[in-house]
Scaffold this active site. Structure first.
Site, PDB file in Angstrom:
ATOM      1  CG  ASP A   1      -4.904  10.480   9.513  1.00  0.00           C
ATOM      2  OD1 ASP A   1      -5.934  11.029   9.069  1.00  0.00           O
ATOM      3  OD2 ASP A   1      -3.998  10.052   8.781  1.00  0.00           O
TER       4      ASP A   1
ATOM      5  N   GLY B   1       4.523   7.322   2.999  1.00  0.00           N
ATOM      6  CA  GLY B   1       5.401   6.170   2.818  1.00  0.00           C
ATOM      7  C   GLY B   1       4.818   5.103   1.925  1.00  0.00           C
TER       8      GLY B   1
ATOM      9  CE  LYS C   1       4.045   4.972   7.504  1.00  0.00           C
ATOM     10  NZ  LYS C   1       2.744   5.192   8.145  1.00  0.00           N
TER      11      LYS C   1
ATOM     12  CB  VAL D   1       3.189  -0.278   3.500  1.00  0.00           C
ATOM     13  CG1 VAL D   1       3.271  -1.449   4.466  1.00  0.00           C
ATOM     14  CG2 VAL D   1       2.959   1.022   4.254  1.00  0.00           C
TER      15      VAL D   1
ATOM     16  N   GLY E   1       0.837  -1.195   0.000  1.00  0.00           N
ATOM     17  CA  GLY E   1       0.000   0.000   0.000  1.00  0.00           C
ATOM     18  C   GLY E   1       0.869   1.242   0.000  1.00  0.00           C
TER      19      GLY E   1
HETATM   20  P1  ATP Z   1      -1.654   8.099   5.123  1.00  0.00           P
HETATM   21  O1  ATP Z   1      -1.783   8.706   3.769  1.00  0.00           O
HETATM   22  O2  ATP Z   1      -2.856   7.238   5.424  1.00  0.00           O
HETATM   23  O3  ATP Z   1      -1.355   9.042   6.207  1.00  0.00           O
HETATM   24  P2  ATP Z   1       0.916   6.660   5.493  1.00  0.00           P
HETATM   25  O4  ATP Z   1       1.936   7.055   4.482  1.00  0.00           O
HETATM   26  O5  ATP Z   1       1.177   7.131   6.874  1.00  0.00           O
HETATM   27  O6  ATP Z   1      -0.477   7.046   4.994  1.00  0.00           O
HETATM   28  P3  ATP Z   1      -0.059   4.028   6.190  1.00  0.00           P
HETATM   29  O7  ATP Z   1      -1.472   4.476   6.322  1.00  0.00           O
HETATM   30  O8  ATP Z   1       0.622   3.611   7.448  1.00  0.00           O
HETATM   31  O9  ATP Z   1       0.843   5.094   5.434  1.00  0.00           O
HETATM   32  O10 ATP Z   1       0.029   2.820   5.144  1.00  0.00           O
HETATM   33  C1  ATP Z   1      -0.422   2.945   3.813  1.00  0.00           C
HETATM   34  C2  ATP Z   1      -1.205   1.707   3.400  1.00  0.00           C
HETATM   35  O11 ATP Z   1      -0.354   0.541   3.465  1.00  0.00           O
HETATM   36  C3  ATP Z   1      -2.379   1.374   4.307  1.00  0.00           C
HETATM   37  O12 ATP Z   1      -3.548   2.054   3.947  1.00  0.00           O
HETATM   38  C4  ATP Z   1      -2.495  -0.148   4.162  1.00  0.00           C
HETATM   39  O13 ATP Z   1      -3.256  -0.482   3.013  1.00  0.00           O
HETATM   40  C5  ATP Z   1      -1.065  -0.599   3.944  1.00  0.00           C
HETATM   41  N1  ATP Z   1      -0.452  -1.039   5.211  1.00  0.00           N
HETATM   42  C6  ATP Z   1       0.092  -0.238   6.148  1.00  0.00           C
HETATM   43  N2  ATP Z   1       0.580  -0.939   7.185  1.00  0.00           N
HETATM   44  C7  ATP Z   1       0.351  -2.248   6.898  1.00  0.00           C
HETATM   45  C8  ATP Z   1       0.639  -3.488   7.596  1.00  0.00           C
HETATM   46  N3  ATP Z   1       1.253  -3.489   8.767  1.00  0.00           N
HETATM   47  N4  ATP Z   1       0.277  -4.636   6.996  1.00  0.00           N
HETATM   48  C9  ATP Z   1      -0.346  -4.613   5.794  1.00  0.00           C
HETATM   49  N5  ATP Z   1      -0.639  -3.500   5.088  1.00  0.00           N
HETATM   50  C10 ATP Z   1      -0.302  -2.319   5.624  1.00  0.00           C
END
Ligand code: ATP
Ligand code: MG
Length: 481
Positions: free
Chosen positions: A275, A165, A183, A167, A160
């Site tokens: 969030d 970031g 991530k 992931v 994702g």
């Molecule tokens: P945001 O735009 O939501 O602030 P972010 O960059 O902080 O995003 P996350 O929300 O932590 O990132 O992760 C992005 C995506 O990756 C999630 O929506 C999910 O689909 C996938 N993901 C994150 N952590 C995991 C995990 N531990 N296991 C499986 N998939 C994950």
């Protein structure tokens, strides 16, 4: 079934046990007569909350500090002694040690079912009578640096993308070759790096089955990698609209109860998520009803004495106090829980307007209703639950703990709760959110464009308002992703 017809019920069973051993080896920093030991939580908590960690110490013969553990047998325990048990912490300072002696440490995690195997032992440390500044000694647990991550993990595929970031699914190169999620956050600027390190510290302090657990972190000059438990069930909302899932109000109760459990724990640790939205609630596995709250990128530790104001969030889910730039509180999360619950039950977004400005205006007026036919089959208890969360004054909103005591979250046996909820609108909601996400270019610096005013003035009404909403709606549209 019997002569009059048939009925069916589904149940999910969570098999719990003692946790895994804490990941990696504890890191140590030493003072003149003491050693600070810091460690990571276990990659798996055994299915229930970690209740503490047991720290064990081994004193090595000074002449041979590098001998392997197996060679040092002192009865069954190999010379290991339990020295302390800590709760709610991933660090412990061992005091009153003998100068010039050599020690190693290891840690076990425990939950209600028992104790894990020990972690790997720390490096041996010889206690030298040396001067170490207090500042050095009390520095927070730092992430391991260097190109370690690629050596220790094989990157499998992308899971994702978020605003900050990417992931990936990764596998340890060495035994036990666990599958984890990593991530990877690009952060070249010191300011961005600091925000990620804050996210790591917050995750380290949160150990709860409903919250995503961090296993380790790696730092390099261009990026920071957070290695976390791997969640296989995908986003909750995507799961409930799948063809093989029949969504009922009882399911919604089950999900919201878990969200409130995770949020209540977070709030007892003085952390506010800021969030909470559907994309950040995932299912543990494809078949279980267990959820996990993820993404602590905007989370903050609050201290009741210092008002904190922020300028970030996701428009549909943010509470009025963020829009009006008033101090936030733990109940700011509860507004978002109310919005999530409203959407899950109806597929409708309670405050969504044609533009963000309209959305903000609807939120500020707490202007929503249950008039849509989607609410015809929803129980009064569910509507009362939502009504106690979508309250303009945050002080009047239910806390997560109060939610857990609510009639809606504590009832189970009402027959009407088994009615199938039509998820057509929810499918459209998900498609729109996905489309909106693709419209936002991933700009890391959005994360640092927040405005956190830690003024000592407790009276928000009288305090100088550095950024009133009516003056900077344009700025809001740029700030909010
Ligand atoms: P945001 O735009 O939501 O602030 P972010 O960059 O902080 O995003 P996350 O929300 O932590 O990132 O992760 C992005 C995506 O990756 C999630 O929506 C999910 O689909 C996938 N993901 C994150 N952590 C995991 C995990 N531990 N296991 C499986 N998939 C994950
Ligand atoms: Mg996210």
């Amino acid at each position: 079934m019997n002569a009059f017809g048939s009925d069916a019920a589904a149940a999910s069973v969570a098999v719990e046990g003692p946790p895994d051993a804490p990941s990696g080896k504890p890191s140590i920093s030493q003072g003149p007569d003491r050693i600070a030991v810091a460690w990571c939580g276990p990659p798996y908590d055994g299915g229930c909350m970690i209740t503490g960690f047991i720290i064990e110490m081994q004193q090595l013969p000074t002449a041979a500090p590098n001998v392997e553990c197996d060679e040092l047998t002192d009865g069954e325990s190999g010379g290991w002694h339990e020295i302390a048990t800590v709760v709610d912490s991933l660090a412990y300072t061992v005091k009153n040690l003998t100068p010039n002696a050599t020690y190693r440490f290891r840690v076990r995690a425990k939950n209600v079912h028992g104790c894990s195997a020990p972690s790997l032992p720390s490096d041996a440390v010889e206690l030298q009578a040396q001067e170490v500044s207090t500042e050095d000694f009390h520095r927070p647990i730092s992430v391991k640096s260097g190109g370690d991550f690629k050596n220790r993990f094989e990157v499998l595929e992308e899971l994702g993308k978020g605003r900050f970031g990417v992931v990936y699914r990764v596998q340890e190169r060495e035994e036990p070759r666990q599958i984890l999620a990593a991530k990877v956050i690009k952060c070249i600027k010191a300011q961005d790096r600091q925000k990620v390190l804050e996210e790591i510290l917050i995750m380290k302090s949160l150990q709860h089955p409903k919250l995503l657990q961090l296993a380790a972190s790696f730092e390099s000059p261009r990026e920071i990698v957070m290695v976390m438990e791997y969640i296989t069930g995908g986003e909750l909302f995507e799961r409930v609209v799948a063809d093989d899932f029949t969504l009922t109000e009882r399911d919604c109760i089950l999900f919201l109860r878990q969200v409130c459990e995770g949020v209540a724990y977070m709030h007892t640790q003085s952390i506010v998520h800021l969030d909470l939205k559907p994309e950040n609630i995932m299912c543990h596995t494809r078949t279980s009803h267990q959820i996990k709250i993820i993404d602590f990128g905007l989370a903050q530790r609050l201290n009741m004495k210092t008002p904190v104001r922020v300028l970030f969030g996701t428009p549909e889910f943010i509470p009025p106090e963020i829009i009006s730039y008033e101090p936030i509180g733990f109940q700011s999360d509860m507004w978002s829980v109310g919005v999530i619950c409203y959407v899950l039950l109806s597929g409708l977004s309670p405050f969504m307007g044609d533009t963000d400005v309209d959305t903000f205006s609807n939120i500020t007026r707490a202007d929503y209703d249950f008039d849509d036919e989607a609410f015809d089959c929803v129980s009064q208890e569910a509507k009362d639950f939502i009504s106690n969360l979508l309250v303009h004054r945050k002080e009047d909103r239910w806390t997560a703990k109060r939610c857990l005591e609510s009639i809606w979250l504590t009832q189970e046996h009402d027959e009407n709760l088994s009615n199938k909820i039509c998820t057509d609108k929810l499918k459209k909601f998900i498609i729109r959110r996905k489309w909106q996400q693709t419209q936002q270019p991933p700009q890391r610096n959005q994360r640092t464009q927040y405005y956190s005013n830690k003024s000592n003035n407790n009276n928000s009404k009288n305090s100088a308002h550095p950024c009133p909403v009516r003056h900077c709606m344009g700025a809001y549209q740029r700030h909010f992703g």
